[in-house]
Design a protein around this motif. Sequence first.
Motif, mmCIF file in Angstrom:
data_model
loop_
_atom_site.group_PDB
_atom_site.id
_atom_site.type_symbol
_atom_site.label_atom_id
_atom_site.label_comp_id
_atom_site.label_asym_id
_atom_site.label_seq_id
_atom_site.Cartn_x
_atom_site.Cartn_y
_atom_site.Cartn_z
ATOM 1 N N ILE A 124 -28.289 -7.259 -23.092
ATOM 2 C CA ILE A 124 -28.688 -6.022 -23.760
ATOM 3 C C ILE A 124 -29.321 -5.056 -22.752
ATOM 4 C CG2 ILE A 124 -30.263 -5.042 -25.472
ATOM 5 C CD1 ILE A 124 -29.733 -7.548 -27.166
ATOM 6 N N ILE A 125 -30.189 -5.577 -21.900
ATOM 7 C CA ILE A 125 -30.815 -4.743 -20.865
ATOM 8 C C ILE A 125 -29.756 -4.204 -19.913
ATOM 9 C CG2 ILE A 125 -32.380 -4.791 -18.875
ATOM 10 C CD1 ILE A 125 -34.092 -6.796 -20.494
ATOM 11 N N LEU A 131 -26.605 -3.656 -20.582
ATOM 12 C CA LEU A 131 -25.835 -2.647 -21.307
ATOM 13 C C LEU A 131 -26.571 -1.314 -21.344
ATOM 14 C CD1 LEU A 131 -23.397 -1.898 -23.138
ATOM 15 C CD2 LEU A 131 -24.825 -2.608 -25.062
ATOM 16 N N VAL A 132 -27.856 -1.349 -21.651
ATOM 17 C CA VAL A 132 -28.648 -0.116 -21.717
ATOM 18 C C VAL A 132 -28.713 0.559 -20.352
ATOM 19 C CG1 VAL A 132 -30.970 0.795 -22.131
ATOM 20 C CG2 VAL A 132 -29.973 -0.836 -23.729
ATOM 21 N N VAL A 133 -28.964 -0.217 -19.312
ATOM 22 C CA VAL A 133 -29.031 0.344 -17.960
ATOM 23 C C VAL A 133 -27.672 0.924 -17.561
ATOM 24 C CG1 VAL A 133 -29.334 -0.240 -15.509
ATOM 25 C CG2 VAL A 133 -30.957 -1.083 -17.202
ATOM 26 N N LEU A 172 -25.307 2.112 -19.600
ATOM 27 C CA LEU A 172 -25.066 3.331 -20.374
ATOM 28 C C LEU A 172 -25.871 4.502 -19.819
ATOM 29 C CD1 LEU A 172 -25.014 1.952 -24.026
ATOM 30 C CD2 LEU A 172 -23.085 2.839 -22.714
ATOM 31 N N LEU A 173 -27.137 4.270 -19.503
ATOM 32 C CA LEU A 173 -27.953 5.340 -18.937
ATOM 33 C C LEU A 173 -27.421 5.785 -17.572
ATOM 34 C CD1 LEU A 173 -31.559 4.183 -19.873
ATOM 35 C CD2 LEU A 173 -30.313 6.148 -20.764
#
Length: 84
Positions: free
Chosen positions: A7-8, A10-12, A14-15
């Motif tokens: 999840i981390i 994926l977020v990194v 995407l950003l």
Amino acid sequence: MTIALPIITLVVGLLGGFFIGVYYLRRQMTSMQNDPEMLQKVAKQMGYNLNSKQMQRAQQMMKNQNVPGRGPSGGNKGPKRKSK
């Protein structure tokens, strides 16, 4: 921990992708305002055929967008109403 790491990541990702995309788009826009042929190409893709006067106006509008403190978001926002 086995769920948090993907999840981390994926977020990194995407950003990072978002900021890289913004940087690329800004670079393309600045190069387009200096290159009339590229601006004409984009206009044709959108279904417009610009003559030379319209092309100059479009380039001027793009240059004015990049000037800080100018444009639709800056300056006077119109008359203010009096509260009763």
